[in-house]
Design a protein around this motif. Structure first.
Motif, PDB file in Angstrom:
ATOM      1  N   THR A 314       0.798  -1.229   0.000  1.00 24.21           N
ATOM      2  CA  THR A 314       0.000   0.000   0.000  1.00 24.21           C
ATOM      3  C   THR A 314       0.828   1.276   0.000  1.00 24.21           C
ATOM      4  O   THR A 314       0.259   2.368  -0.069  1.00 24.21           O
ATOM      5  CB  THR A 314      -0.937   0.041   1.221  1.00 24.21           C
ATOM      6  N   ILE A 315       2.146   1.157   0.098  1.00 24.89           N
ATOM      7  CA  ILE A 315       2.997   2.346   0.188  1.00 24.89           C
ATOM      8  C   ILE A 315       3.918   2.416  -1.023  1.00 24.89           C
ATOM      9  O   ILE A 315       4.529   1.425  -1.425  1.00 24.89           O
ATOM     10  CB  ILE A 315       3.835   2.326   1.485  1.00 24.89           C
ATOM     11  N   ASP A 316       4.019   3.600  -1.602  1.00 24.19           N
ATOM     12  CA  ASP A 316       4.946   3.832  -2.713  1.00 24.19           C
ATOM     13  C   ASP A 316       6.367   3.889  -2.172  1.00 24.19           C
ATOM     14  O   ASP A 316       6.680   4.695  -1.277  1.00 24.19           O
ATOM     15  CB  ASP A 316       4.596   5.146  -3.412  1.00 24.19           C
ATOM     16  N   GLU A 317       7.229   3.038  -2.694  1.00 29.23           N
ATOM     17  CA  GLU A 317       8.580   2.894  -2.140  1.00 29.23           C
ATOM     18  C   GLU A 317       9.404   4.169  -2.298  1.00 29.23           C
ATOM     19  O   GLU A 317      10.183   4.526  -1.407  1.00 29.23           O
ATOM     20  CB  GLU A 317       9.286   1.724  -2.835  1.00 29.23           C
ATOM     21  N   LEU A 318       9.247   4.878  -3.400  1.00 23.64           N
ATOM     22  CA  LEU A 318      10.075   6.058  -3.658  1.00 23.64           C
ATOM     23  C   LEU A 318       9.701   7.224  -2.760  1.00 23.64           C
ATOM     24  O   LEU A 318      10.565   7.847  -2.138  1.00 23.64           O
ATOM     25  CB  LEU A 318       9.963   6.466  -5.131  1.00 23.64           C
ATOM     26  N   ASN A 323       0.044   4.290  -2.179  1.00 20.50           N
ATOM     27  CA  ASN A 323       0.015   4.012  -3.609  1.00 20.50           C
ATOM     28  C   ASN A 323      -1.430   3.970  -4.115  1.00 20.50           C
ATOM     29  O   ASN A 323      -2.376   4.262  -3.372  1.00 20.50           O
ATOM     30  CB  ASN A 323       0.772   2.717  -3.930  1.00 20.50           C
ATOM     31  N   ARG A 324      -1.595   3.568  -5.372  1.00 19.84           N
ATOM     32  CA  ARG A 324      -2.917   3.592  -5.989  1.00 19.84           C
ATOM     33  C   ARG A 324      -3.894   2.683  -5.226  1.00 19.84           C
ATOM     34  O   ARG A 324      -5.062   3.039  -5.060  1.00 19.84           O
ATOM     35  CB  ARG A 324      -2.811   3.157  -7.449  1.00 19.84           C
ATOM     36  N   LEU A 349      -6.367  15.712  -8.737  1.00 21.85           N
ATOM     37  CA  LEU A 349      -5.212  15.096  -9.378  1.00 21.85           C
ATOM     38  C   LEU A 349      -4.175  16.174  -9.631  1.00 21.85           C
ATOM     39  O   LEU A 349      -4.502  17.252 -10.158  1.00 21.85           O
ATOM     40  CB  LEU A 349      -5.604  14.426 -10.688  1.00 21.85           C
ATOM     41  N   LEU A 350      -2.930  15.930  -9.246  1.00 26.30           N
ATOM     42  CA  LEU A 350      -1.842  16.892  -9.429  1.00 26.30           C
ATOM     43  C   LEU A 350      -0.759  16.250 -10.279  1.00 26.30           C
ATOM     44  O   LEU A 350      -0.500  15.040 -10.166  1.00 26.30           O
ATOM     45  CB  LEU A 350      -1.230  17.315  -8.082  1.00 26.30           C
ATOM     46  N   ASP A 351      -0.109  17.064 -11.081  1.00 25.57           N
ATOM     47  CA  ASP A 351       0.928  16.557 -11.985  1.00 25.57           C
ATOM     48  C   ASP A 351       2.090  17.552 -12.003  1.00 25.57           C
ATOM     49  O   ASP A 351       1.873  18.756 -12.189  1.00 25.57           O
ATOM     50  CB  ASP A 351       0.340  16.399 -13.388  1.00 25.57           C
ATOM     51  N   ARG A 390       0.736   8.663  -4.397  1.00 22.34           N
ATOM     52  CA  ARG A 390       1.269   8.661  -5.762  1.00 22.34           C
ATOM     53  C   ARG A 390       0.338   7.824  -6.635  1.00 22.34           C
ATOM     54  O   ARG A 390       0.164   6.621  -6.422  1.00 22.34           O
ATOM     55  CB  ARG A 390       2.677   8.092  -5.773  1.00 22.34           C
ATOM     56  N   TRP A 391      -0.239   8.497  -7.633  1.00 19.36           N
ATOM     57  CA  TRP A 391      -1.201   7.848  -8.522  1.00 19.36           C
ATOM     58  C   TRP A 391      -0.478   7.082  -9.636  1.00 19.36           C
ATOM     59  O   TRP A 391      -0.937   6.047 -10.101  1.00 19.36           O
ATOM     60  CB  TRP A 391      -2.132   8.901  -9.092  1.00 19.36           C
ATOM     61  N   GLY A 392       0.705   7.571  -9.994  1.00 19.10           N
ATOM     62  CA  GLY A 392       1.500   6.927 -11.037  1.00 19.10           C
ATOM     63  C   GLY A 392       2.420   7.923 -11.688  1.00 19.10           C
ATOM     64  O   GLY A 392       2.027   9.064 -11.958  1.00 19.10           O
TER      65      GLY A 392
END
Length: 473
Positions: A314-318, A323-324, A349-351, A390-392
């Motif tokens: 569930t967690i974005d490593e970076l 995560n999504r 949503l942010l980019d 982080r969506w991707g």
């Protein structure tokens, strides 16, 4: 008591005058370990062996001529034996049973007894034979082992409660006020758990191993006891002086074959001798404690591994953000909550703008640093109830519960300003960043996918309008 029973049956078969039979008995039973008490037809003691004198604490002169009933703990039991086993018409069969007796000092003990009459065929006179073995320690050990099994199999208790219950059981069984589970590392003995009615020892106390009786347990590598027989040679031990310890019994605790520490019970008063059954029992207690510690360690490791797997899932490593998968789970939860309480929900949503050019110009390491930098700024800027993940790629999803679109736009503009004003440092160069955002307010009557689609459309418009801005769906 098989051998004693066989001897009693053999003597029963003899046809000798009473005086001769007494002589035979005195030689046969002189040196056996069991106590032998022979009484006449009136149940007056006429013969005892050395084992009986040691067991009951009498001199021979004190027992001879005394009523056999004086050594029974309960007069009613003696009267029942008179009625069923010891009378002129009683069966010649010797029977084995448990009975309680009383010593000269008044103490009561449980004993396995072989008893029955021996009749002289010529005269018809009867003598009564009791062969007695003290089984108090054995019965007490069996009771303690049963209690130990009950504790270890009680799934309503957690590991700490089971360990404490074992300490309480040991203190009760040995009649000692202090029970300790201690961990040994290098030369330090740390108290992990303790029952101490004298309040001398507390959890977390640390002592040099050499200052404790546990040193002898470690030296021997097996259960060890200090009682009336060996106290004098242990007099110099520091624990004896510090805590007034005069009685001690302990055993090594092994966990997965490795020394963990010791389990021990102690007290300030001189106790009786520790039997082999006592040594075996404290060793069994320590074995169960070791198993409890091993299982607790395994369960802790399993829990930590499960938590780690959950975190990985569930967690974005970076960036360390959700995560999504986590974002979708939380979004479904917030939609349900908003529907239940009629509360608004805003999703954005942010980019990061021109992220590909950033990677191409400065390298992916700088791109990764920029993503981490953005994640930290966002977490520092948002409320505790908000969630960003982080969506991707360089795209992030923000959930703003109980927030209308106007307030969400204000929050996002504040975040974009902070991003714009806080550059990433790289090789003494300040690399400025910017981001675009699209926000959608929902009354929580639509699906998660529909809300995200509207936010994505708003983000597209923000990019088309020149980036570094917020658009509302």
């Amino acid at each position: 008591m098989t051998n004693a029973n066989r001897i009693a049956d053999s003597i029963q078969a003899l046809s000798l005058p009473q005086a001769s039979l007494q002589t035979v008995l005195s030689h046969v039973f002189a040196d056996i370990d069991e106590a032998v008490v022979v009484s006449d037809e009136h149940r007056r003691v006429i013969l005892v062996n050395r084992g009986a004198l040691e067991l009951f604490g009498f001199d021979e002169a004190e027992l001879i001529g005394r009523s056999a009933g004086d050594i029974y703990a309960d007069p009613a039991v003696f009267a029942e034996e008179e009625r069923t086993r010891f009378h002129v018409d009683a069966s010649r069969q010797h029977t084995s049973y448990l009975c309680q007796y009383r010593r000269r000092d008044g103490s009561v003990f449980d004993a396995e007894t072989i008893a029955g009459p021996m009749r002289d065929p010529a005269s018809g006179r009867v003598m009564h034979l009791n062969i007695i073995r003290d089984v108090t320690a054995r019965l007490s050990a069996e009771k303690a082992l049963h209690s130990l099994h009950t504790i270890a199999s009680d799934q309503t208790l957690d590991f700490a409660q089971r360990r404490r219950a074992i300490l309480e059981l040991g203190c009760a069984h040995f009649g000692l006020p202090t029970g300790v589970i201690g961990r040994i590392e290098d030369n330090a003995y740390e108290v992990v758990d303790v029952i101490d009615t004298q309040a001398n020892i507390q959890v977390g106390d640390v002592f040099p191993v050499a200052d404790t009786f546990c040193w002898h347990v470690l030296a021997k590598g097996r259960p060890f006891g200090v009682d009336g027989t060996n106290r004098e040679r242990m007099r110099a031990q520091l624990s004896d002086r510090r805590f007034g310890t005069r009685t001690y019994v302990g055993s090594p605790i092994l966990v997965a074959g490795e020394l963990y520490g010791t389990l021990n019970f102690s007290g300030p008063e001189d106790a009786g001798l520790f039997s082999q059954a006592d040594m075996d029992l404290v060793g069994m207690f320590a074995q169960w404690v070791g198993q409890e510690i091993r299982m607790e360690r395994s369960m802790t490791a399993l829990t930590e591994a499960h938590e780690q797997l959950s975190r990985v899932a569930t967690i974005d490593e970076l960036t360390g953000l959700g995560n999504r998968r986590l974002l979708m789970t939380q979004l479904d939860h917030e939609i349900e909550r908003g529907r239940r309480y009629d509360a608004p929900l805003s999703v954005a949503l942010l980019d990061l703008d021109h992220f590909k050019q950033l990677n191409d110009m400065h390298g992916h390491a700088v791109g990764d640093a920029a993503l981490r930098h953005f994640a930290q700024l966002a977490e520092d800027s948002l409320r505790g109830s908000d969630l960003i993940g982080r969506w991707g790629g360089e795209e992030f999803l923000l959930l703003l519960p109980d927030t209308c679109a106007a307030d969400a736009v204000t929050t996002l503009n504040r975040l974009l300003t902070k991003i714009r004003d806080t550059p990433v440092s790289h090789e003494d160069e300040a690399i400025r960043l910017s981001a675009s955002a699209g926000v959608a307010e929902s009354d929580c009557q639509e699906s998660a996918e529909a809300i995200i689609h509207r936010a994505d459309s708003a983000l597209y418009r923000a990019k088309a309008a020149g980036r570094d801005r917020v658009e509302q769906s």
